[in-house]
Design a protein around this motif. Structure first.
Motif, PDB file in Angstrom:
ATOM      1  N   PHE A 139       0.680  -1.264   0.310  1.00 23.74           N
ATOM      2  CA  PHE A 139      -0.062   0.038  -0.187  1.00 23.74           C
ATOM      3  C   PHE A 139       0.880   1.176  -0.072  1.00 23.74           C
ATOM      4  O   PHE A 139       0.617   2.273  -0.627  1.00 23.74           O
ATOM      5  CB  PHE A 139      -0.958  -0.050   1.296  1.00 23.74           C
ATOM      6  N   GLU A 140       1.918   1.274   0.824  1.00 24.22           N
ATOM      7  CA  GLU A 140       2.693   2.093   0.936  1.00 24.22           C
ATOM      8  C   GLU A 140       3.400   2.704  -0.151  1.00 24.22           C
ATOM      9  O   GLU A 140       4.011   3.653  -0.704  1.00 24.22           O
ATOM     10  CB  GLU A 140       3.655   2.269   2.159  1.00 24.22           C
ATOM     11  N   GLY A 165      -8.088   3.439  -0.425  1.00 24.41           N
ATOM     12  CA  GLY A 165      -8.922   3.924   0.657  1.00 24.41           C
ATOM     13  C   GLY A 165     -10.269   3.963   0.452  1.00 24.41           C
ATOM     14  O   GLY A 165     -11.083   3.386   1.286  1.00 24.41           O
ATOM     15  N   ALA A 166     -10.766   4.687  -0.637  1.00 24.91           N
ATOM     16  CA  ALA A 166     -11.987   4.731  -0.933  1.00 24.91           C
ATOM     17  C   ALA A 166     -12.706   3.205  -1.238  1.00 24.91           C
ATOM     18  O   ALA A 166     -13.950   2.995  -0.897  1.00 24.91           O
ATOM     19  CB  ALA A 166     -12.429   5.662  -2.305  1.00 24.91           C
ATOM     20  N   ALA A 167     -12.109   2.444  -2.028  1.00 26.53           N
ATOM     21  CA  ALA A 167     -12.700   1.140  -2.274  1.00 26.53           C
ATOM     22  C   ALA A 167     -12.598   0.438  -1.112  1.00 26.53           C
ATOM     23  O   ALA A 167     -13.728  -0.347  -0.766  1.00 26.53           O
ATOM     24  CB  ALA A 167     -11.454   0.613  -3.161  1.00 26.53           C
ATOM     25  N   GLY A 168     -11.725   0.702  -0.209  1.00 27.03           N
ATOM     26  CA  GLY A 168     -11.978   0.084   1.351  1.00 27.03           C
ATOM     27  C   GLY A 168     -12.945   0.317   2.020  1.00 27.03           C
ATOM     28  O   GLY A 168     -13.825  -0.313   2.694  1.00 27.03           O
ATOM     29  N   VAL A 169     -13.520   1.776   1.952  1.00 28.44           N
ATOM     30  CA  VAL A 169     -14.666   2.330   2.595  1.00 28.44           C
ATOM     31  C   VAL A 169     -15.836   1.715   2.057  1.00 28.44           C
ATOM     32  O   VAL A 169     -16.743   1.249   2.817  1.00 28.44           O
ATOM     33  CB  VAL A 169     -14.599   4.006   2.793  1.00 28.44           C
ATOM     34  N   VAL A 170     -15.783   1.612   0.662  1.00 28.32           N
ATOM     35  CA  VAL A 170     -16.981   0.975  -0.216  1.00 28.32           C
ATOM     36  C   VAL A 170     -17.386  -0.324   0.325  1.00 28.32           C
ATOM     37  O   VAL A 170     -18.454  -0.719   0.534  1.00 28.32           O
ATOM     38  CB  VAL A 170     -16.791   1.330  -1.730  1.00 28.32           C
ATOM     39  N   VAL A 171     -16.148  -1.051   0.385  1.00 27.53           N
ATOM     40  CA  VAL A 171     -16.206  -2.591   0.813  1.00 27.53           C
ATOM     41  C   VAL A 171     -16.577  -2.533   2.137  1.00 27.53           C
ATOM     42  O   VAL A 171     -17.135  -3.595   2.627  1.00 27.53           O
ATOM     43  CB  VAL A 171     -14.784  -3.282   0.558  1.00 27.53           C
TER      44      VAL A 171
END
Length: 181
Positions: free
Chosen positions: A26-27, A38-44
């Motif tokens: 990720f880094e 990060g946005a995809a993680g929030v959506v998931v």
């Protein structure tokens, strides 16, 4: 024996070691890609919350609402049956099937075996009256059939013309039947 805090710390460290390869990947991403991930993680995460928590509760609520509607319909039907039973009890135990049309009631009563033969002619006279002609039938059978019409279907004899036939106990009958009130 280790304390709860020590066990908790140990599990966090173990989780950190297992997630370390993912964190380094990720880094290594560009800032724009990190934002996208990060946005995809929030959506998931929101999808998981919806599917794991909200959806089962919503489905259960719908099922309970359907069960409640079914129970209310059953209770309503039971109340109607109770009123009918009360009316039956007050009418001396006679069960009236007033949902059947006049012609159907006469036909059903004729087919139940009380009357030895079917009526030769049936003619409706408006919505609440039917005229019936029966030929060469036993007088006793005719009386039992008329009683069945009154007892089961709430029909009453408004007019009757009965003539004796040459054979003993045999008659021709013309009846005018109306729905009892």
């Amino acid at each position: 024996m280790t304390s709860l805090r020590e066990r908790y710390d140990q599990q966090l460290q173990e989780l950190g070691r297992q997630l370390a390869p993912l964190r380094t990947r990720f880094e290594a991403l560009q800032p724009r890609e990190q934002l996208f991930m990060g946005a995809a993680g929030v959506v998931v995460g929101l999808a998981l919350i919806y599917l794991a928590l909200w959806q089962p509760f919503a489905s259960m609520r719908e099922r309970r609402a359907h069960e409640l509607d079914t129970a209310r319909a059953l209770a309503s039907r039971i109340e109607v049956i109770g009123v009918q039973a009360q009316q039956t009890r007050s009418a001396g135990g006679v069960v009236l099937d007033s949902s059947v049309s006049l012609l159907s009631a006469v036909d059903r009563a004729a087919k139940d075996g009380t009357l030895s033969k079917a009526p030769s002619r049936m003619q409706p006279d408006g919505d609440n009256q039917v005229r019936v002609w029966i030929e060469d039938v036993s007088f006793d059978s005719l009386l039992h059939w008329m009683d069945a019409l009154q007892g089961r279907y709430g029909l009453r004899i408004d007019g009757a013309a009965i003539e004796r036939r040459p054979a003993t106990g045999t008659v021709n009958a013309r009846l005018s039947l109306v729905r009892g009130t």
